[in-house]
Design an enzyme around this catalytic site. Structure first.
Site, short mmCIF file in Angstrom:
data_model
loop_
_atom_site.label_atom_id
_atom_site.label_comp_id
_atom_site.label_asym_id
_atom_site.label_seq_id
_atom_site.Cartn_x
_atom_site.Cartn_y
_atom_site.Cartn_z
N GLY A 16 -7.15 -2.33 3.38
CA GLY A 16 -7.37 -1.42 1.93
C GLY A 16 -7.89 -0.07 2.40
O GLY A 16 -8.89 0.33 1.43
N ASN A 18 -6.93 2.97 2.88
CA ASN A 18 -6.32 4.09 2.07
C ASN A 18 -6.60 3.62 0.65
O ASN A 18 -6.84 4.72 -0.04
CB ASN A 18 -4.86 4.13 2.28
N MET A 94 2.91 -4.58 3.04
CA MET A 94 3.87 -4.81 4.07
C MET A 94 4.90 -5.84 3.63
O MET A 94 5.04 -6.98 4.17
CB MET A 94 2.95 -5.30 5.55
N LEU A 97 10.32 -3.92 -0.77
CA LEU A 97 10.65 -4.09 -2.34
C LEU A 97 12.18 -3.90 -2.36
O LEU A 97 12.94 -3.36 -1.52
CB LEU A 97 9.92 -3.08 -3.11
N ASN A 111 4.55 6.14 -0.69
CA ASN A 111 4.06 5.33 0.36
C ASN A 111 3.47 6.07 1.36
O ASN A 111 3.79 7.15 1.45
CB ASN A 111 5.39 4.69 0.96
N HIS A 113 2.66 6.27 5.46
CA HIS A 113 3.25 5.52 6.72
C HIS A 113 2.53 6.24 8.05
O HIS A 113 2.62 7.60 7.95
CB HIS A 113 4.58 5.79 6.82
C1 GAR Z 1 -1.97 2.28 7.36
O1 GAR Z 1 -1.90 2.89 8.59
C2 GAR Z 1 -0.58 2.45 6.56
O2 GAR Z 1 -0.19 3.89 6.95
C3 GAR Z 1 0.31 1.50 7.41
O3 GAR Z 1 -0.56 0.18 7.23
C4 GAR Z 1 -1.93 0.79 7.29
C5 GAR Z 1 -2.84 0.23 6.29
O4 GAR Z 1 -3.99 0.46 6.40
N1 GAR Z 1 1.26 1.48 6.62
C6 GAR Z 1 2.52 1.02 7.16
O5 GAR Z 1 2.63 1.23 8.25
C7 GAR Z 1 3.86 1.31 6.07
N2 GAR Z 1 4.97 1.11 6.63
P1 GAR Z 1 -5.01 0.01 5.23
O6 GAR Z 1 -4.85 -1.05 4.39
O7 GAR Z 1 -6.64 0.30 5.91
O8 GAR Z 1 -4.79 1.40 4.28
#
Ligand code: GAR
Length: 196
Positions: A16, A18, A94, A97, A111, A113
């Protein structure tokens, strides 16, 4: 919407970081989005502790509690409607949907990425970029469509790959860029400056 701000719900599955940055950005008086709820598919997602500390409403909607993808997605939609949601931010959510859900919320769901899409969709993006001998990597915020890590880009940040980088070092630098990019991207969408 509350006081001119867009009601925003963040979906998480884990750490979490982000989400935390979006919450922090949204505390600024002029920020056009208000984080009104967090949805997690995992009851033990670390990010839920952060949401709790900020007194933000939370809902754990786990596929384990429903008969299938469609029923799970419908429960999520119901919760979003109850909260009068304007914008959904996927932040390390992750779980894929379904098509109906993505159609229903199209243009309102974004989203982040950790790659320069369309390069490196999916997992292990940092390791794959290193193995491919890339000289630059980065992150993308995009509108969500049914295809995984697809849909029109809202913004990207390029992060140079440095000599001696391993996946961990690269991930750390990209994550820092993600935090800035996501707060900026949500602002653009909340202001209708960038549309689907
Ligand atoms: C982040 O790096 C995000 O970009 C990635 O998961 C991580 C979550 O970190 N998302 C993906 O790979 C989606 N395809 P966080 O929980 O610390 O935000």
């Amino acid at each position: 919407m509350s006081a001119g701000k867009k009601n925003t719900v963040i979906f998480i599955s884990g750490r979490g970081s982000n989400m935390e940055q979006l919450i922090k950005a949204s505390l600024s008086p002029n920020y056009p989005a208000k984080i009104i709820g967090i949805i997690s598919n995992k009851p033990d997602a670390k990010g839920l502790e952060i949401a709790k500390a900020h007194n933000i409403k939370m809902a754990i909607i786990s596929p384990k509690d429903f008969s299938g993808k469609k029923a799970t997605d419908e429960a999520i939609s119901k919760q979003l409607e109850q909260w009068n949601t304007d914008i959904i931010c996927l932040a390390g959510y992750m779980r894929l949907l379904g098509k109906d859900f993505c159609k229903k919320w199209q243009g309102k769901i974004i989203n982040i990425h950790p790659s320069l899409l369309p390069r490196y969709k999916g997992l292990d993006t940092h390791q794959r970029a290193l193995e491919a001998g890339e000289i630059e990597h980065g992150c993308t915020v995009h509108f969500v469509t049914y295809e995984m890590d697809d849909g029109p880009n809202i913004g990207q940040v390029i992060v140079p790959i440095e000599i001696g980088d391993d996946a961990k070092a690269l991930e750390k630098r990209v994550l820092k860029a993600e935090h800035h990019l996501y707060a900026w991207a949500l602002e653009q969408v909340a202001l209708d400056k960038i549309k689907f």
